[in-house]
Design a protein around this motif. Sequence first.
Motif: not given
Length: 262
Positions: A88-110
């Motif tokens: 699950i850890l690997k699948k989640s990482f690979l699913a999100h690794a290539d996405k470009i996030y805005t600062d707001d998205e990074i704060a929310r996801l964090s």
Amino acid sequence: MNAILSSLVSCALLAYTNATPPKPTSPETMTRQQANEEADREIIRQYSAAQGRWLALQMDRDKPEQYRKAVLEWIDRNAAACFMDPGILKKSFLAHADKIYTDDEIARLSATCHEFDDLYEQVCTKKQAEQDARYIRQCSAETGMIILPNGIMYKATVLSENENRPVFATRIAEGATTSGFVMETLYVNPAEKLSQSIRDILPQLPHALEWRIVVPVDLLDKDIGAHIPKRVSIVVYTLKINGSTPNDHLENNKQTPTTSHP
């Protein structure tokens, strides 16, 4: 003194547990245990997915392939030993690794990435306690395992007389949790760098090729104990004359973790 008394009490309780047959588990208790275990697994699944996203947010955009490789290696080496789900850890990482996030998205996801931190820690604390207790029981039953009054246990792997060496000839020493997470690896006179409580017993160890030393965390030097998660109660040190794969006796250590514990 408190650490010694605590160790002695633990040994006494362990002896009592081994001498008293467990009572049969009722169907109701078994059903409740299964429900609790499934709840724990769900927390691990959710936490693993969240940590995959968190690792993706830390992506080094200047060296993405190097970062991706390093994270995948970290997952392979560390996830299971940290009670996370590697798949699950690997699948989640690979699913999100290539996405470009805005600062707001990074704060929310964090924020959402750390939503399960407390629940995960509770599950890990329980699993680590079970793992430590099981490992102590196994060690206590091993032929050749010596149990000292302060709670330290050790066992020497002795071969033919001509091959055995004194413990101070050790070439590598590693300390790990019973789940298999390696917390420190020592080279160049490693025996001399161990905690004082371990160094105190080294002169009494027989000549051998490998020594396994199980140490209550309370007996470790403060600077070493400070870096060990509070849920861990014992640390297993493996000292070897030859070889570079220590702690291969540990139950879940399919691979050797090398980075920091979360």
